[in-house]
Enzyme design. Structure first.
Site, PDB file in Angstrom:
ATOM      1  N   ASP A   1      38.946  44.717  32.314  1.00 56.66           N
ATOM      2  CA  ASP A   1      38.142  45.454  31.313  1.00 56.66           C
ATOM      3  C   ASP A   1      38.212  46.941  31.663  1.00 56.66           C
ATOM      4  O   ASP A   1      37.207  47.616  31.843  1.00 56.66           O
ATOM      5  CB  ASP A   1      36.690  44.959  31.263  1.00 56.66           C
ATOM      6  CG  ASP A   1      35.927  45.122  32.572  1.00 56.66           C
ATOM      7  OD1 ASP A   1      34.678  45.191  32.529  1.00 56.66           O
ATOM      8  OD2 ASP A   1      36.557  45.211  33.645  1.00 56.66           O
TER       9      ASP A   1
ATOM     10  N   HIS B   1      35.730  47.774  43.588  1.00 57.55           N
ATOM     11  CA  HIS B   1      35.719  46.308  43.532  1.00 57.55           C
ATOM     12  C   HIS B   1      37.078  45.727  43.126  1.00 57.55           C
ATOM     13  O   HIS B   1      37.598  44.813  43.769  1.00 57.55           O
ATOM     14  CB  HIS B   1      34.684  45.824  42.501  1.00 57.55           C
ATOM     15  CG  HIS B   1      33.374  46.527  42.543  1.00 57.55           C
ATOM     16  ND1 HIS B   1      32.323  46.128  43.350  1.00 57.55           N
ATOM     17  CD2 HIS B   1      32.909  47.610  41.853  1.00 57.55           C
ATOM     18  CE1 HIS B   1      31.290  46.916  43.166  1.00 57.55           C
ATOM     19  NE2 HIS B   1      31.606  47.827  42.272  1.00 57.55           N
ATOM     20  N   ASP B   2      37.606  46.209  42.026  1.00 56.05           N
ATOM     21  CA  ASP B   2      38.785  45.573  41.412  1.00 56.05           C
ATOM     22  C   ASP B   2      40.056  45.841  42.191  1.00 56.05           C
ATOM     23  O   ASP B   2      40.927  44.965  42.291  1.00 56.05           O
ATOM     24  CB  ASP B   2      38.953  46.075  39.968  1.00 56.05           C
ATOM     25  CG  ASP B   2      37.802  45.641  39.089  1.00 56.05           C
ATOM     26  OD1 ASP B   2      37.653  46.219  37.995  1.00 56.05           O
ATOM     27  OD2 ASP B   2      37.054  44.723  39.484  1.00 56.05           O
TER      28      ASP B   2
END
Ligand code: RIB
Ligand code: CA
Length: 332
Positions: A10, A246-247
């Site tokens: 996203d 995070h990603d």
């Protein structure tokens, strides 16, 4: 041996770092980039994915439009976190390419049918598109070699509600359907990179300074603009002038799961709690009488990962790495 990855994202700022890291990593083969609504709307996610790929000369990699909203819940986005367009203050060139006609769920189904047992799924946004794919083709989970998910928070506060993490909170039903379909009947146990670990992975201005010593050029400028927004968001949250990436970390785990220690658990998602909806719950002690369906990532070497990420981004920026302090002068 390359790791062939389906990326479902996203795109957002840390999603961007994950995408760029995968584009640069010598062991990574990015098979497809799937856009799912989350940080920003699916049109902006798709535009960001197309822009980054074109910027890096990789428009050969297909971008597929996925879910424009959750399975049940109304869509919520977080422009306060990632900026109006999802990449902070960065002004990416508008893409001249278009997404493929095939939607993300069909891409999940087709690619895993074409290459059963070969592909690694990496989901770093809401799990809506993957859940839709499993509804269309229930045999999909058994055809994935590995699944890595950035989501949830275990024995650690949420970042969207007191207990819920963003990717799962946006679409709890999708997360429930995905975690129910994996880790059973021969499907791999997802490796879950949750906030309890990813909030230890903090990029700082010092890392950006090191990047600037190693490389320069438009990519570095875009990264500085994107991350400055993310630093300001984390500071406003009282977390310091830093960015939890995070990603990007989840992408590194997808490439090499050995960089984390993990604990098997039964995981599921609270769907009905007034205060707890969207929380991921882990049973590590057999209370529910179900076999473990996931592996929770517990520990990693954070400095080592961050150093690798900075070097990866510097390399992608097109400049050879230099020992600190001997940055090359820009070419005339
Ligand atoms: O909670 C962190 C996750 O939510 C990351 O994937 C970030 O990009 C946002 O989507
Ligand atoms: Ca994300």
């Amino acid at each position: 041996m390359s790791t062939e990855i389906i990326l479902d994202c996203d795109t957002g700022i840390d999603d961007s770092l994950a995408l760029l890291h995968l584009l640069q990593h010598p062991d990574a083969e990015l098979v497809a980039v799937l856009s799912t609504a989350g940080n920003v709307g699916v049109e902006a996610v798709t535009r960001n994915n197309l822009s980054w790929l074109e910027f890096c000369g990789r428009s050969d990699i297909g971008v597929h439009v996925g879910a424009s909203g959750p399975l049940v819940a109304p869509l919520r986005t977080c422009e306060d976190t990632h900026g109006d367009h999802g990449v902070g203050y960065a002004q990416l060139p508008s893409p001249t390419t278009a997404p493929r006609d095939e939607d993300a769920a069909d891409a999940w189904c087709r690619l895993t049918r074409e290459r059963p047992g070969e592909l690694v799924g990496l989901v770093i946004g809401p799990l809506t598109s993957l859940a839709m794919a499993i509804r269309r083709d229930p045999g999909l989970p058994q055809r994935l070699r590995r699944l890595v998910v950035m989501g949830g928070s275990f024995d650690h506060p949420g970042n969207t509600t007191p207990l819920a993490e963003w990717n799962v909170a946006v679409d709890p039903e999708a997360a429930h359907e995905v975690f129910t379909a994996f880790g059973v009947d021969g499907a791999p146990q997802p490796i879950i990179c949750a906030l309890n670990l990813t909030e230890q992975v903090a990029l700082t201005p010092e890392h950006l300074s090191r990047l600037g010593e190693l490389a320069d050029g438009p990519l570095v400028r875009h990264l500085n603009d994107a991350l400055r927004f993310y630093f300001e968001f984390h500071q406003a949250q009282g977390e310091g002038y830093l960015a939890h990436v995070h990603d990007a970390f989840a992408a590194a785990v997808a490439l090499d799961p050995s960089i984390v220690t993990t604990t098997p658990a039964v995981v599921d998602v609270e769907l009905n709690g007034t205060l707890t909806r969207g929380a991921m719950v882990a049973d590590r002690r057999g209370f529910w009488g179900r076999p473990p369906n996931a592996l929770i990532a517990d520990t990693t070497d954070v400095p080592r990962f961050l150093d690798e990420l900075v070097r990866s981004l510097a390399t992608l920026a097109g400049r050879h790495l230099r020992p600190t302090g001997t940055a090359r002068r820009p070419q005339n």
